[in-house]
Design a protein around this motif. Structure first.
Motif, mmCIF file in Angstrom:
data_model
loop_
_atom_site.group_PDB
_atom_site.id
_atom_site.type_symbol
_atom_site.label_atom_id
_atom_site.label_comp_id
_atom_site.label_asym_id
_atom_site.label_seq_id
_atom_site.Cartn_x
_atom_site.Cartn_y
_atom_site.Cartn_z
ATOM 1 N N PHE A 23 3.073 10.450 -8.762
ATOM 2 C CA PHE A 23 2.338 10.550 -10.152
ATOM 3 C C PHE A 23 1.617 11.903 -10.303
ATOM 4 C CE2 PHE A 23 3.693 6.232 -11.045
ATOM 5 C CZ PHE A 23 4.606 6.652 -12.238
ATOM 6 N N SER A 24 0.550 11.982 -9.413
ATOM 7 C CA SER A 24 -0.632 12.979 -9.562
ATOM 8 C C SER A 24 0.226 14.399 -9.187
ATOM 9 C CB SER A 24 -1.491 12.893 -8.417
ATOM 10 O OG SER A 24 -2.076 11.575 -8.579
ATOM 11 N N MET B 266 -5.830 19.370 -8.043
ATOM 12 C CA MET B 266 -4.725 18.334 -8.606
ATOM 13 C C MET B 266 -5.643 17.265 -9.102
ATOM 14 S SD MET B 266 -1.939 17.348 -5.740
ATOM 15 C CE MET B 266 -1.494 15.901 -6.069
ATOM 16 N N GLU B 267 -4.929 16.829 -10.155
ATOM 17 C CA GLU B 267 -5.701 15.801 -10.853
ATOM 18 C C GLU B 267 -5.129 14.532 -10.665
ATOM 19 O OE1 GLU B 267 -5.606 16.548 -15.370
ATOM 20 O OE2 GLU B 267 -6.438 18.433 -15.007
ATOM 21 N N TYR B 268 -6.110 13.636 -10.411
ATOM 22 C CA TYR B 268 -5.490 12.073 -9.993
ATOM 23 C C TYR B 268 -5.128 11.477 -10.906
ATOM 24 C CZ TYR B 268 -5.246 7.509 -7.813
ATOM 25 O OH TYR B 268 -4.914 6.455 -7.313
ATOM 26 N N VAL B 269 -3.906 10.742 -11.047
ATOM 27 C CA VAL B 269 -3.373 10.120 -12.211
ATOM 28 C C VAL B 269 -2.995 8.729 -11.723
ATOM 29 C CG1 VAL B 269 -1.197 9.727 -13.653
ATOM 30 C CG2 VAL B 269 -1.927 12.096 -12.771
ATOM 31 N N ALA C 19 1.007 -1.196 0.082
ATOM 32 C CA ALA C 19 0.064 -0.103 -0.094
ATOM 33 C C ALA C 19 0.775 1.279 -0.018
ATOM 34 C CB ALA C 19 -1.091 0.104 1.142
ATOM 35 N N ILE C 20 1.867 1.176 0.701
ATOM 36 C CA ILE C 20 2.808 2.311 0.684
ATOM 37 C C ILE C 20 3.685 2.593 -0.544
ATOM 38 C CG2 ILE C 20 5.108 3.234 1.694
ATOM 39 C CD1 ILE C 20 4.512 1.752 4.371
ATOM 40 N N VAL C 21 3.844 1.690 -1.138
ATOM 41 C CA VAL C 21 4.157 1.609 -2.697
ATOM 42 C C VAL C 21 3.478 2.238 -3.512
ATOM 43 C CG1 VAL C 21 5.341 0.275 -4.805
ATOM 44 C CG2 VAL C 21 6.041 -0.277 -2.405
ATOM 45 N N VAL C 22 2.279 1.720 -3.894
ATOM 46 C CA VAL C 22 1.262 2.078 -4.365
ATOM 47 C C VAL C 22 0.792 3.515 -4.482
ATOM 48 C CG1 VAL C 22 -0.985 1.796 -5.522
ATOM 49 C CG2 VAL C 22 0.578 -0.286 -5.261
ATOM 50 N N GLY C 23 0.517 3.589 -2.938
ATOM 51 C CA GLY C 23 -0.186 4.877 -2.471
ATOM 52 C C GLY C 23 0.995 6.192 -2.874
ATOM 53 N N ALA C 24 2.257 5.848 -2.412
ATOM 54 C CA ALA C 24 3.147 7.008 -2.452
ATOM 55 C C ALA C 24 3.413 7.124 -4.036
ATOM 56 C CB ALA C 24 4.464 6.511 -2.024
ATOM 57 N N GLY C 25 3.206 6.020 -4.906
ATOM 58 C CA GLY C 25 3.562 6.284 -6.466
ATOM 59 C C GLY C 25 2.389 6.983 -6.772
ATOM 60 N N VAL D 167 -7.185 9.638 -1.849
ATOM 61 C CA VAL D 167 -7.637 10.310 -0.900
ATOM 62 C C VAL D 167 -6.628 11.365 -0.642
ATOM 63 C CG1 VAL D 167 -6.952 10.121 1.629
ATOM 64 C CG2 VAL D 167 -8.690 8.574 0.723
ATOM 65 N N PHE D 168 -5.207 11.180 -0.784
ATOM 66 C CA PHE D 168 -4.286 12.082 -0.623
ATOM 67 C C PHE D 168 -4.600 13.433 -1.733
ATOM 68 C CE2 PHE D 168 -0.392 14.096 -2.575
ATOM 69 C CZ PHE D 168 0.113 14.604 -1.198
ATOM 70 N N VAL D 169 -4.851 13.035 -3.039
ATOM 71 C CA VAL D 169 -4.980 13.853 -4.173
ATOM 72 C C VAL D 169 -6.280 14.806 -3.771
ATOM 73 C CG1 VAL D 169 -5.417 13.887 -6.539
ATOM 74 C CG2 VAL D 169 -3.798 12.619 -5.670
ATOM 75 N N GLU D 170 -7.324 13.886 -3.397
ATOM 76 C CA GLU D 170 -8.546 14.584 -3.309
ATOM 77 C C GLU D 170 -8.539 15.827 -1.949
ATOM 78 O OE1 GLU D 170 -11.708 14.463 -4.746
ATOM 79 O OE2 GLU D 170 -10.196 13.916 -6.414
ATOM 80 N N GLY D 171 -7.834 15.148 -0.951
ATOM 81 C CA GLY D 171 -7.621 15.763 0.210
ATOM 82 C C GLY D 171 -6.977 17.222 0.090
#
Ligand SMILES: Nc1ncnc2c1ncn2[C@@H]1O[C@H](COP(=O)(O)OP(=O)(O)O)[C@@H](O)[C@H]1O
Ligand SMILES: [Mg+2]
Lengths: 228, 855
Positions: free
Chosen positions: B501-502, B812-815, B491-497, B799-803
């Motif tokens: 990216f975004s 920010m646009e979610y990528v 989750a850390i890898v994908v989340g941070a990635g 969540v981060f991008v939306e937050g």
């Protein structure tokens, strides 16, 4: 008053249809300095009896007193202390801690009791020497023969000067020669050092070392006779 | 050594590989926290140092609270206060130097140009001239520098040093040397006040007043200081020039994100330790039972397990701090090139004592905490277990309460997303992860069945696939915990990635939008404008007159501050004010508008009124809306600016910024210095000629770097990417401990099933079959962990991008992080197999007789 006193000691495993009465109203008295062999067919409740005497398990019914102390009243901690100070166990498969040396294994009960490591190890060395293992003090269990491992276990059982030694098939895993040595040692423990020793065995030749034989069948004590 | 420690060290030593791997989990957790913890203070320290001006040892030092210059006539007001003995005004300015300005090996990135009044300055400060002379009235391009600076630059008395100024490069002759001060601030180049006013395009102005009083006695001097304050009014402050606190505010966001990662890593570490201790307790049930039989009480057993945890915790924390230091040094040096390029500051690692304490408390604390439950379960081992084999594994029941609580947590997390508060969203991330762990046991069976179908195809004819699947579903709780550790890692890898990216996408979009001109003249720092020395209006005129140049747009800068009850803490925030020419700006650059629109906003700025566009951070900090009036502190007093739009461009992305017209900036801040230019060529212009002319003109102003628009964007992108590569390496390290988790679970499985495996072998299973069963089980576990990890990671990044969007700071646009998902899948499955190798070997090599007789 006897050292071990049981009254209608009963243990039932499970409940309902599948319930097994492993021990059925057993009454037994053993005195200090007595060496008792418990015999009987497999599954007749010998181990169960020993476990209840040693406070490893609680009876379904009836009571056990060791040295005048009823076990039922003791808390887990007090029972632990009783096992530590008054009772010594010898198991069929030795149950030594593989990562500790002979001295350290034998010293365990004292260390658990808060004795200083130096003192505990000195006493362990003395006992090991007394029972003929003076040469193997620093060996680890995997470096010892089965008979030697059982001797370490016996030293461990004796180190706190217990009043009672319980041995469940101590020779069950040993060759004839070692078996004789161990049985002789247990006899010495009772005779010379005045402990009560209760030993479970299948082997009549080993049982002959004891001065008294208790026969069991289906959870009941059927005979309680003194040798010769 | 006492029994506890003896047992702990021997047990740990007896299982070197596992001890190593488990300790590694703690090491990595502490390493990340410590390493990241070094980075931020290092950055802050370097940042503050770069802005530090030399504060003197005078009794009173007065600056304008914006840090901007003000009329030298203010001196007269202070002079009139009785009790003031000596008073002097000076004009100080940090000058960011372009790279290699003093040659390739020069380490000097900035200097402080200090203009002093030669007639009063010696009474305020001691200038111990070791060679040459002091300054005198009427001196032109002459300067005094320290011996240390002279050494560094390799110059001697009477040599000249060059310096970029608003009038182009000037050469200052060194007429005097003073000893080097043991100062942390920039080296000073001291010239006369009159000359400084000329070189900095600030005639008649000073930015520091220093005074000595007639008395040193506390109450009397306090009274004098109060009288001075009354004379000057509240836009002046006592004390040195302020550092760029407008930028530090923006650092908080970064800190929140970094801390989030630190905690996640540690949570994973805790999970792994928990899992390992469960293994340990399972393995030693026999030994523990025996210890209980010979009289160890429950507390003693708890003590044994926790001591082992303590030893590992201390060891892991110590190593983690060591490696964390290296990591901190590595990131600091690794990013320093980029930071230097963007902000022109030099970083060196800083370790704060509190960081050491926090790392120790967390590292050791988490280990002990994670060991607590297994320790308690160890203390419940019955003495009889030493003698009698346990009755074998029964089916583990799935806790319905756990599943419900987990589902509720996930629901709350999703609800938090809708509310849109950043703190709540971050908390939601945690709830989501924990919730997943809790509902995982209930999901193990369906997932295992599904994947089991796949495995059945791979391991056809053997039935080992089904066996593996059965083993997992028999202990869904344990499987879930293992999968949980893998899940958190991935989750850390994908989340941070996803976040990265975004973020990159958003930043690059903004970049192209606002930096899309043919040429750019870039100052040394494009984030901290304060130290940038610009050029007077002549340069712009020169550029505009180049044949082929179609349009020139410039940016001006002033410091200000804004008072508002909405601002947390001091109720006041430092802000950057950027002056634009709305007509030129709208042609060549652009903002992303969150409120208002481009034509209206630029028209409003072009009108003869005080109008401003503020960026999202400022609007959020001071709770500003379009139409609000905003009181800006300026050297000519406080002025009300009306907000006409909220929008940001890449230059103002990180700091509180207000855009006003250059006309108003001249009027209120008395500034007409350009610090950034964009140049477009006319259609059909001769590029080569224009290029040549531009280069020639800019050569006189080395504080600017002339870059071609799209090359600059590519350079920016490359720097960004280099940071991300480092970041991904770090993430890979973070995922590594999940390997240990899978390994441990499989190891427990093998131990607990020793008899069963022996039986399988006895009735004719081959070693290969046993081996494959274990590997299949590992693959199943890894697949579950990976699936959940990717899910959780996607959620976290979204969540981060939306937050961030919800805070109103940036749009920010979610990528979607395709690369992250692929990497996670590969890592998850490969780790699964690697983790299986050891236990699988152990199981397949087992001696049949011994296995059957076990316990
Ligand atoms: N934990 C247990 N649960 C159920 N039954 C048990 C348990 N321990 C022993 N028994 C049963 O109790 C009876 C007596 O066992 P045990 O005392 O071990 O016999 P022995 O030592 O004489 O061979 C046996 O029928 C055995 O199967
Ligand atoms: Mg038995």
């Amino acid at each position: 008053m006897s050292l071990i006193q049981t009254e209608n000691l009963t243990k039932v495993y499970g409940a309902g249809e599948t319930a097994i009465t492993a021990l059925d109203h057993a009454n037994l008295n053993v005195n200090a300095g007595e060496f008792v062999a418990v015999m009987g067919p497999s599954g007749c409740g010998k181990s169960t009896l020993l476990h209840l005497l040693g406070g490893l398990d609680r009876p379904t019914q009836g009571s056990v007193s060791i040295d005048g102390q009823p076990l039922a009243k003791l808390s887990d901690d007090a029972l632990s202390q009783m096992r530590r100070r008054k009772i010594g166990f010898v198991f069929q498969f030795f149950n030594l801690i593989p990562i500790l040396t002979s001295v350290e294994n034998a010293a365990l009960p004292l260390l658990l009791d808060g004795t200083s490591p130096g003192k505990a190890k000195q006493k362990a060395s003395e006992w090991l020497t007394k029972i003929g293992l003076g040469e193997r003090l620093k060996s680890r269990p995997d470096q010892l023969s089965a008979g030697q491992q059982q001797r370490v276990a016996i030293a461990r059982a004796l180190i706190t000067d217990p009043v009672l030694v319980l041995a469940d098939e101590p020779t069950g895993n040993l060759d004839t020669k070692s078996s004789d040595e161990i049985a002789g040692l247990l006899k010495q423990i009772a005779r010379e050092w005045n402990r009560a020793v209760l030993m479970v065995t299948h082997d009549p030749r080993i049982a002959a070392y004891a001065e008294c034989i208790v026969l069991m069948r289906d959870g009941k004590i059927v005979e309680d006779k003194h040798n010769g | 050594m006492n029994l506890q420690l003896t047992l702990a060290t021997r047990y740990l030593g007896g299982r070197k590989l596992r001890t190593f791997l488990t300790t590694l989990a703690i090491v990595i957790g502490v390493m990340v926290i410590f390493g990241v913890g070094i980075y931020l203070p290092s950055f802050t320290a370097a940042f503050e140092k770069s802005l530090l001006s030399a504060s003197g040892q005078t009794d009173v030092m007065i600056t304008h609270k914006t840090g901007e210059s003000f009329s030298a006539t203010m001196l007269n007001r202070v002079k009139a206060v009785s009790g003031v003995a000596v008073i002097g005004g000076s004009l100080e300015r940090i000058i960011n130097l372009p790279p290699n300005f003093y040659g390739k090996n020069s380490t000097i990135s900035a200097l402080a140009l200090v203009g002093i009044d030669p007639s009063v300055a010696p009474e305020l400060h001691e200038y111990r001239i070791t060679q040459g002379r002091f300054l005198k009235a009427g001196d032109g391009n002459v300067a005094i520098i320290s011996e240390r600076l002279a050494d560094t630059l390799g110059v001697k008395l009477n040599d000249a040093i060059k310096l970029p100024t608003t009038q182009g490069v000037v050469r200052l002759q060194i007429v005097g040397l003073i000893p080097g001060r043991a100062a942390v601030s920039n080296e000073q180049v001291i010239i006369t006040l009159a000359q400084a006013q000329k070189l900095l395009d600030a005639p008649g102005r000073v930015n520091v007043i220093e005074a000595n009083l007639t008395t040193k006695e506390k109450t009397e001097s306090d009274a004098i200081v109060n009288a001075i304050k009354a004379q000057l009014g509240n836009t002046y402050t006592l004390g040195g020039l302020t550092s760029g606190s407008e930028f530090l505010g923006a650092m908080q966001m970064g800190q929140i994100i970094f801390n989030l990662f630190g905690f996640l890593t540690l949570a994973m570490g805790g999970f792994i330790i928990f899992n390992t201790f469960r293994t340990i307790v399972a393995e030693r049930r026999h030994d523990i039972g025996m210890l209980r039989a010979i009289g160890a009480n429950r507390a003693t057993i708890v003590g044994f397990v926790l001591t082992e945890g303590l030893v590992q915790g201390i060891l892991g924390t110590a190593i983690g701090i060591g490696l964390g230091y290296l990591l901190g040094v590595l990131i600091t040096t690794g990013t320093s090139a980029v930071i230097k390029n963007i902000m022109n500051i030099e970083m060196s690692p800083v370790v704060e004592p509190s960081l050491v304490i926090v790392s120790i408390v967390l590292g050791v604390g988490v280990t002990l905490f994670a060991g607590l439950l297994p320790a308690l379960s160890a203390s419940r081992v019955q003495p009889l277990e030493a003698i009698r084999p346990s009755l074998g594994e029964t089916m583990q029941r799935i806790s319905r309460v756990g599943t419900i609580i987990g589902a509720v947590m996930i629901a709350i997390a999703l609800a938090g997303l809708l509310v849109g508060n950043f703190a709540l969203v971050a908390l939601g991330g945690f709830l989501f992860l924990i919730g997943l762990v809790l509902i995982a046991p209930a999901l193990v069976k369906p997932i295992a069945n599904w994947f089991g179908g796949l495995l059945a195809i791979i391991f056809a004819r053997e039935g080992t696939g089904e066996l593996a699947q059965g083993n997992l579903t028999r202990q869904p709780g344990r499987a879930a915990i293992t999968a949980g550790a893998t899940m958190i890692g991935l989750a850390i890898v994908v989340g941070a990635g996803g976040m990265m990216f975004s973020l990159t996408g958003t930043v690059m979009n903004m970049f192209y939008k606002s930096m899309g001109s043919d040429y750019l003249l870039v100052p040394p720092s494009i984030a901290i404008w304060k130290g940038d020395v610009g050029a007077s209006e002549t340069l712009k005129a020169k550029i505009a007159s180049i044949p082929g140049v179609g349009a020139v747009n410039s940016l001006r800068y002033a410091q200000s501050s804004l008072q508002s009850a909405a601002i947390k803490g001091a109720g006041e925030a430092a802000i950057s004010v950027l002056g634009i020419n709305p007509v030129e700006y709208s042609k060549m650059s652009g903002m992303d508008f969150q409120q208002g629109n481009a034509p209206d906003a630029y028209n409003a700025l072009a009108r003869d009124e005080r109008n401003a566009i503020v960026n999202g951070i400022l609007a959020a900090t001071a709770n500003l809306k379009v139409g609000d009036l905003m009181p800006l502190a300026t050297p000519s007093g406080e002025h009300q600016y009306r907000i006409v739009a909220i929008g940001s461009d890449v230059l103002s992305m990180k700091i509180n910024t207000a855009y006003i017209s250059q006309t108003n900036m001249k009027l209120d801040f008395n500034k007409s210095e350009d610090i950034f230019y964009q140049v477009n060529l006319a259609p059909g212009a001769d590029t080569a000629t224009a290029d040549q002319w531009l280069n020639q003109i800019v050569a006189d102003y080395p504080q600017f770097r002339l870059v071609i628009g799209h090359e600059y964007a590519a350079e920016f992108r490359a720097q960004y990417d280099s940071i991300f590569i480092g970041f991904y390496v770090l993430l890979g390290v973070l995922a590594f401990p999940s390997l240990i988790a899978i390994l441990n679970t499989l190891a427990i499985g093998v131990i607990e099933r020793t008899r069963e495996i022996g039986m399988l072998r006895a009735i004719g299973a081959t070693r290969g079959q046993v081996w494959r069963t274990i590997v299949a089980e590992a693959l199943l576990l890894a697949a579950i962990g990976t699936a959940f990890g990717i899910l959780a990671g996607l959620y976290l990044s979204y969540v981060f991008v939306e937050g961030i969007g919800a805070t109103g700071i940036y749009k920010m646009e979610y990528v979607f992080p395709f690369a992250g998902v692929l990497a996670a899948t590969a890592v998850g499955l490969i780790f699964g197999v690697i983790a299986a190798l050891f236990p699988a070997r152990q199981a397949s090599q087992m001696e049949i007789i011994r296995a059957l007789r076990y316990e």
